[in-house]
Design an enzyme around this catalytic site. Structure first.
Site, PDB file in Angstrom:
ATOM      1  N   HIS A  97       0.860  -1.193   0.000  1.00 26.81           N
ATOM      2  CA  HIS A  97       0.000   0.000   0.000  1.00 26.81           C
ATOM      3  C   HIS A  97       0.893   1.240   0.000  1.00 26.81           C
ATOM      4  O   HIS A  97       1.941   1.257   0.647  1.00 26.81           O
ATOM      5  CB  HIS A  97      -0.911  -0.019   1.242  1.00 26.81           C
ATOM      6  N   GLU A 165      -3.855   1.921  -7.260  1.00 27.61           N
ATOM      7  CA  GLU A 165      -4.297   2.979  -6.359  1.00 27.61           C
ATOM      8  C   GLU A 165      -3.417   4.213  -6.558  1.00 27.61           C
ATOM      9  O   GLU A 165      -2.370   4.346  -5.893  1.00 27.61           O
ATOM     10  CB  GLU A 165      -4.175   2.516  -4.905  1.00 27.61           C
TER      11      GLU A 165
HETATM   12  C1  PEP Z   1      -7.094   2.930   0.441  1.00 28.02           C
HETATM   13  O1  PEP Z   1      -7.047   2.907   1.655  1.00 28.02           O
HETATM   14  O2  PEP Z   1      -6.381   2.176  -0.193  1.00 28.02           O
HETATM   15  C2  PEP Z   1      -8.049   3.808  -0.229  1.00 28.02           C
HETATM   16  C3  PEP Z   1      -8.319   3.587  -1.479  1.00 28.02           C
HETATM   17  O3  PEP Z   1      -8.596   4.772   0.535  1.00 28.02           O
HETATM   18  P1  PEP Z   1      -9.820   5.756   0.090  1.00 28.02           P
HETATM   19  O4  PEP Z   1     -10.938   4.884  -0.373  1.00 28.02           O
HETATM   20  O5  PEP Z   1     -10.144   6.505   1.348  1.00 28.02           O
HETATM   21  O6  PEP Z   1      -9.311   6.637  -0.982  1.00 28.02           O
END
Ligand code: PEP
Length: 244
Positions: A97, A165
């Protein structure tokens, strides 16, 4: 439509008693979901994992948010939790992450090592990739992401899961355009194969979840903030059922 995955990342939120209370509060919404082609994966803290497992495991899967990078089940690694230790509860683990990459300096090589240990312990790794806003603006994001994918996943295995992400989209309210996400799905599958599950994460909420889940190139979503609120969860699940 293929099976879709919804991953809740609770990050460093909820004490054990709060996790128990929250799990009991959301269990009805989770159980009421009519669309059986959805797999929900709840990722609480290590502390709460066994308790959430007790409450939720008949309805959803559980995941952890990290594992130790040491290839030992037990040993002198103060503060670490081995893949073996979570394997009674977690079927999945989130690795790489961006918060861990940024705050704890985790690099691609350590993420690859953890990936191998999780597979060895029958835990499916959810490998996160994502570029910063500076890299995106420089136009070098494709090269950057290609590198992350190849270095974090340097061998073939079953159940490959990649969560794209973009760092700038996490917790910012600025979700990534569908077209841009689909472009990265294409890139990921061209490197790792079409059997790879491609997940999007970054400010997913009730207003945008449907558009991501309805794309044939996106296999699911990873949700942070909106998974910490009972009403948001209920609304998102209702939207899924209303559109299935
Ligand atoms: C995450 O924690 O990986 C994330 C996508 O957070 P959020 O949905 O708050 O953007």
């Amino acid at each position: 439509m293929n099976k879709k995955y919804i991953i809740f990342n609770w990050k460093m939120n909820f004490t054990v008693s709060e996790s128990i209370e929250f799990s009991n509060n959301i269990i009805k919404s989770l159980a009421n979901l009519k669309n059986k082609n959805i797999e929900i994966i709840v990722c609480p803290t290590f502390m709460s994992l066994p308790y959430c497992y007790q409450i939720l495991s008949s309805i959803v899967k559980l995941g952890a948010q990290n594992i130790s990078h040491t290839d030992h089940e037990y040993g002198s690694y103060t503060g670490e939790i081995s893949a073996k230790m979570i394997s009674d509860y977690a079927e999945y683990v989130i690795l790489g992450h961006s918060e861990r990459r940024i705050f704890l300096n985790e690099g691609n090589s350590i993420i690859n090592t953890k990936r191998l240990f999780s597979i060895k312990n029958n835990i499916k790794p959810i490998v996160c990739i994502g570029e910063s806003i500076d890299i995106r603006n420089s136009g070098k994001h494709i090269h950057f992401l290609e590198n992350q994918i190849k270095e974090c996943i340097d061998s073939d295995y079953e159940d490959k899961i990649v969560a794209y992400e973009p760092v700038w989209a996490i917790g910012s309210g600025e979700n990534c355009d569908l077209g841009k996400v689909e472009e990265i799905s294409k890139l990921t599958k061209s490197i790792l194969g079409n059997d790879t599950l491609f997940i999007y994460g970054g400010s997913v909420n009730k207003d945008n979840i449907h558009s991501y889940l309805s794309s044939s190139s996106i296999d699911g979503v990873l949700i942070g903030s909106a998974s910490l609120d009972k009403n948001s969860i209920e609304e998102m699940l209702n939207i899924i059922d209303a559109n299935s």
